[in-house]
Scaffold this motif. Structure first.
Motif, PDB file in Angstrom:
ATOM      1  N   GLY A  23      84.132 -23.038  49.261  1.00  0.00           N
ATOM      2  CA  GLY A  23      84.127 -24.466  49.587  1.00  0.00           C
ATOM      3  C   GLY A  23      82.972 -25.240  48.984  1.00  0.00           C
ATOM      4  O   GLY A  23      83.005 -26.470  48.948  1.00  0.00           O
TER       5      GLY A  23
ATOM      6  N   TYR B  49      84.465 -29.099  38.972  1.00  0.00           N
ATOM      7  CA  TYR B  49      84.820 -30.270  38.167  1.00  0.00           C
ATOM      8  C   TYR B  49      83.855 -30.369  36.986  1.00  0.00           C
ATOM      9  O   TYR B  49      82.651 -30.183  37.154  1.00  0.00           O
ATOM     10  N   SER B  50      84.376 -30.692  35.808  1.00  0.00           N
ATOM     11  CA  SER B  50      83.444 -30.997  34.722  1.00  0.00           C
ATOM     12  C   SER B  50      83.895 -32.243  33.988  1.00  0.00           C
ATOM     13  O   SER B  50      85.078 -32.591  33.989  1.00  0.00           O
TER      14      SER B  50
ATOM     15  N   ILE C 224      80.804 -26.891  46.051  1.00  0.00           N
ATOM     16  CA  ILE C 224      81.369 -27.694  44.965  1.00  0.00           C
ATOM     17  C   ILE C 224      80.447 -27.629  43.747  1.00  0.00           C
ATOM     18  O   ILE C 224      79.217 -27.673  43.893  1.00  0.00           O
TER      19      ILE C 224
ATOM     20  N   ASP D  95      87.123 -26.128  43.595  1.00  0.00           N
ATOM     21  CA  ASP D  95      86.074 -27.123  43.846  1.00  0.00           C
ATOM     22  C   ASP D  95      85.130 -27.256  42.651  1.00  0.00           C
ATOM     23  O   ASP D  95      83.949 -27.598  42.813  1.00  0.00           O
TER      24      ASP D  95
ATOM     25  N   LEU E 217      87.344 -29.876  32.980  1.00  0.00           N
ATOM     26  CA  LEU E 217      87.980 -28.820  33.756  1.00  0.00           C
ATOM     27  C   LEU E 217      87.918 -29.154  35.236  1.00  0.00           C
ATOM     28  O   LEU E 217      86.937 -29.703  35.721  1.00  0.00           O
ATOM     29  N   HIS E 218      88.984 -28.778  35.935  1.00  0.00           N
ATOM     30  CA  HIS E 218      88.969 -28.883  37.391  1.00  0.00           C
ATOM     31  C   HIS E 218      89.815 -27.753  37.929  1.00  0.00           C
ATOM     32  O   HIS E 218      90.973 -27.603  37.534  1.00  0.00           O
TER      33      HIS E 218
ATOM     34  N   LEU F  62      77.766 -36.284  49.862  1.00  0.00           N
ATOM     35  CA  LEU F  62      77.709 -37.143  51.048  1.00  0.00           C
ATOM     36  C   LEU F  62      79.018 -37.071  51.836  1.00  0.00           C
ATOM     37  O   LEU F  62      79.015 -37.090  53.066  1.00  0.00           O
ATOM     38  N   ALA F  63      80.125 -36.965  51.111  1.00  0.00           N
ATOM     39  CA  ALA F  63      81.425 -36.852  51.785  1.00  0.00           C
ATOM     40  C   ALA F  63      81.484 -35.562  52.597  1.00  0.00           C
ATOM     41  O   ALA F  63      81.919 -35.568  53.755  1.00  0.00           O
ATOM     42  N   GLU F  64      81.034 -34.467  52.015  1.00  0.00           N
ATOM     43  CA  GLU F  64      81.067 -33.190  52.742  1.00  0.00           C
ATOM     44  C   GLU F  64      80.155 -33.245  53.960  1.00  0.00           C
ATOM     45  O   GLU F  64      80.472 -32.706  55.020  1.00  0.00           O
TER      46      GLU F  64
ATOM     47  N   VAL G 200      76.811 -36.684  43.871  1.00  0.00           N
ATOM     48  CA  VAL G 200      76.098 -37.146  45.075  1.00  0.00           C
ATOM     49  C   VAL G 200      77.102 -37.660  46.109  1.00  0.00           C
ATOM     50  O   VAL G 200      77.008 -37.357  47.304  1.00  0.00           O
ATOM     51  N   GLY G 201      78.087 -38.407  45.642  1.00  0.00           N
ATOM     52  CA  GLY G 201      79.130 -38.916  46.548  1.00  0.00           C
ATOM     53  C   GLY G 201      79.915 -37.787  47.189  1.00  0.00           C
ATOM     54  O   GLY G 201      80.226 -37.829  48.385  1.00  0.00           O
ATOM     55  N   ALA G 202      80.216 -36.761  46.395  1.00  0.00           N
ATOM     56  CA  ALA G 202      80.939 -35.603  46.942  1.00  0.00           C
ATOM     57  C   ALA G 202      80.091 -34.920  48.010  1.00  0.00           C
ATOM     58  O   ALA G 202      80.587 -34.532  49.074  1.00  0.00           O
TER      59      ALA G 202
ATOM     60  N   ILE H 197      78.783 -39.113  41.129  1.00  0.00           N
ATOM     61  CA  ILE H 197      80.017 -38.563  41.696  1.00  0.00           C
ATOM     62  C   ILE H 197      79.692 -37.303  42.494  1.00  0.00           C
ATOM     63  O   ILE H 197      80.209 -37.103  43.600  1.00  0.00           O
TER      64      ILE H 197
ATOM     65  N   PHE I  80      79.726 -29.390  39.953  1.00  0.00           N
ATOM     66  CA  PHE I  80      79.977 -30.375  38.899  1.00  0.00           C
ATOM     67  C   PHE I  80      79.255 -29.909  37.639  1.00  0.00           C
ATOM     68  O   PHE I  80      78.065 -29.583  37.681  1.00  0.00           O
TER      69      PHE I  80
END
Lengths: 296, 338
Positions: A57, A107-108, A59, A105, A101-102, A124-126, A120-122, A118, A61
């Motif tokens: 789980g 992402y590039s 993530i 969890d 790539l994705h 904060l979302a978690e 940082v946003g991910a 993005i 980037f």
């Protein structure tokens, strides 16, 4: 934590990335791939040592130089070859290509620094979702020239984003040496935002593993941004055939900073040979499968 | 009466009340200020955990919103002025709108970026522009522009709660104090409402007038001016027009098709005049005209555009007025066409 702490398992990951990337560089001139690529040869100890600490789980980037990160994350070599070949079985069905790539969890994206807010946003979302997941963002020294990175460090610190910024400083951005592009120090960039920054200058996967272990432990016990600056060496060209450095300097790096050579000394010769043979055959099979796969 | 500002504010409140995945990020959002144009007023008091007043970092707040959206939340990002959208353009063009397609459908980025555009407030060259045309045609981006003909807050709420695409939500700042129209205030008009996906399209004509000789089309605040022009053209010049007002500026129908309501009106009138507050060349109107030409061929008798002058928007009131399209501009263009 995955059972990656034993030396053989670490070596296996290093060798997988090395052999994958060498296959890419060797096959490119033969027309096997379309487009471009940015290989990770020389930097393998970073991805392997850092991503060994991921929990399910968490993530990741990544950037344009993402193959090593993807493989160390657990990504499939056949899917990655297929993506580079533009095949339907590719990680992103051949639409993304080498830099985009994705999977799960991971992402590039290929625009340097654009991933910072993005990620940082991910994070904060978690945090808001209460998932306990943390984010690892790989940046290179080149990305530190992008303003949005600093906006993102500021926000990560202000809002307590659970994120580990991993800067891989390979001392060269495409063809430009870091000293022509960067004033001040990497660590002070993070410290200016009250983000603790650790530094390591090593190509030894045990050392990157240990340094990352410390960062992950801290991050999980006190969620908030942290930085790990890994001084490293890029052996290959930025992309392919565009290395303007003195070949002698690259040879020197290969002789002194090779993560595989450094770590191989901890394995007995027979074990290493067996792993090398296994990886060669796994990568060759993945390549052959991807080659036989259909177009999208 | 309900103003556009009140309607948008209610739409935001409704979205927050309905879905706890909704967040708002932007500059100067906290009460009592509630955002530079007050659209976000009350939210920080009612939902302090979900309203994040931010540093002056347009690229990062849009990127943060994107990351939140990627991980299952439904953030709204407020950009204080549409002029500042250039600062986040990379996030919009190279990340937000790319992820869904380049990750082969495996990622969604349901972020709504709200921003005021437009002049007539004397704010000068960098706080008065209508820049949405820069983003029209970016694949994967939905661009919405509310007007007074239907509830702007409802459109915003649906964009936040129901859309999985990234949305650029363009609010003309002169529209904020205008009243949302009602059946009563529109009683002189025959009004037909159709939809582009979930976004309304309105077709208006004055009741009891002869068949139209000209179709006017405009969106946002310019639709207000165009409606006034339509009335005056009828009463002062006996030129009878229809007005087609979309709220979804992009994407447009596939394969170069015309918005069906616009096509239907052009089948009746054979002439198209577009009006917009963006600059004249290479804009929204040009695209409508090209589609009209393709689909009507030689049945299209005349086309014309009214738009802003191709220059920075001056701060001085008389110069600003001269640079931006007016009711008179629309009337005189229409008179030259019939």
């Amino acid at each position: 934590m995955r059972a990656m702490s034993d030396d053989a398992a670490l070596y296996k990951q290093l060798a997988t990335i090395r052999h994958f990337e060498q296959t890419v560089l060797d096959a490119f001139p033969k027309g096997a791939f379309y487009g471009t690529t940015h290989t990770y040869i020389g930097q393998e100890a970073n991805a392997v040592g850092v991503l060994a600490h991921l929990h399910e789980g968490d993530i990741v980037f990544s950037n344009h130089r993402c193959h090593g990160h993807f493989l160390a994350y657990g990504g499939d070599a056949r899917g990655l070859f297929a993506e580079l070949m533009g095949k339907a079985t590719g990680v992103c069905g051949g639409i993304g290509g080498s830099q985009h790539l994705h999977w799960k969890d991971f992402y590039s994206n290929g625009v340097l620094g654009s991933t910072a807010p993005i990620a940082v946003g991910a994070a904060l979302a978690e945090k808001r979702k209460g998932s306990q997941a943390i984010v690892v963002l790989f940046l290179g020294d080149g990305a530190m020239g992008e303003g949005v990175v600093y906006e993102s460090l500021n926000i990560a610190s202000l809002w307590g984003a659970p994120i580990l910024f991993v800067v891989e400083n390979n001392h060269i951005a495409q063809t430009t040496p870091t000293e022509l592009a960067m004033a001040g120090s990497l660590a002070s960039r993070f410290m200016a935002f009250n983000i603790p920054a650790a530094e390591l200058d090593s190509s030894d996967v045990r050392q990157t593993y240990t340094a990352a272990a410390h960062e992950f432990a801290n991050l999980r016990s006190a969620p908030g941004p942290r930085a790990l600056i890994l001084h490293t060496a890029r052996f290959g060209p930025h992309s392919k055939g565009d290395d303007t450095r003195d070949p002698a300097a690259i040879e020197e790096l290969r002789a002194t900073r090779d993560p595989l050579a450094i770590h191989a000394t901890r394995l007995d010769a027979a074990e290493r040979t067996a792993i090398d043979a296994e990886i060669h055959s796994t990568i060759a099979a993945a390549y052959a499968q991807a080659e036989a796969d259909p177009l999208p | 009466m309900t103003s556009v500002l009140e309607s948008l504010n209610r739409g935001l409140h409704a979205a927050f009340a309905e879905d706890e995945r909704v967040y708002l990020i932007g500059e100067d959002l906290l009460d009592p200020y509630g955002g530079a144009f007050k659209v976000s007023r009350g939210l920080s008091t009612q939902y302090p955990d979900r309203v994040w007043t931010s540093p002056v970092s347009e690229a990062a707040i849009v990127g943060v919103g994107a990351g939140m959206a990627l991980r299952g939340l439904r953030p709204v990002v407020e950009l204080m002025f549409g002029d500042f959208s250039t600062l986040m353009a990379d996030q919009l063009i190279n990340s937000i709108t790319k992820f869904p397609a380049m990750y082969n459908g495996a990622a969604k980025v349901p972020v709504v970026i709200r921003t005021p555009m437009g002049g007539r407030r004397g704010y000068g060259p960098t706080h008065s522009q209508t820049l949405e045309k820069l983003y029209l045609g970016v694949p994967g981006l939905r661009v919405l522009a509310p007007n007074t003909l239907s509830d702007p807050g409802e459109l915003l709420k649906r964009a936040i709660l129901e859309q999985d695409d990234p949305v650029l939500f363009v609010e003309n700042k002169v529209l904020y104090p205008k009243a949302v129209q009602t059946a009563e205030t529109l009683k002189d008009f025959e009004v037909e409402q159709t939809q582009t996906e979930f976004a309304p399209v309105h077709t208006l004509r004055l009741k009891g007038t002869p068949a139209p000789v000209l179709t006017l089309s405009a969106y946002g605040y310019i639709a207000e001016l165009t409606r006034e022009a339509l009335t005056r053209l009828a009463f002062e010049h006996e030129i009878f027009c229809e007005l087609v007002v979309p709220t979804q500026l992009a994407p447009l129908p596939a394969n170069g098709a015309l918005e069906p309501a616009l096509l239907a009106s052009l089948e009746r009138s054979g002439r198209l005049l577009t009006a917009e507050e963006g600059t004249f060349s290479l804009g929204w109107g040009a695209e409508q005209l090209a589609r009209a030409a393709q689909h009507l061929g030689n049945r299209l008798q005349a086309v014309r555009r009214v738009a802003a002058a191709e220059q920075p928007i001056p701060a001085a009131r008389n110069l600003e007025d001269a640079a931006l399209p007016s009711v008179e501009d629309i009337i005189s263009a229409a008179r030259e066409m019939v």
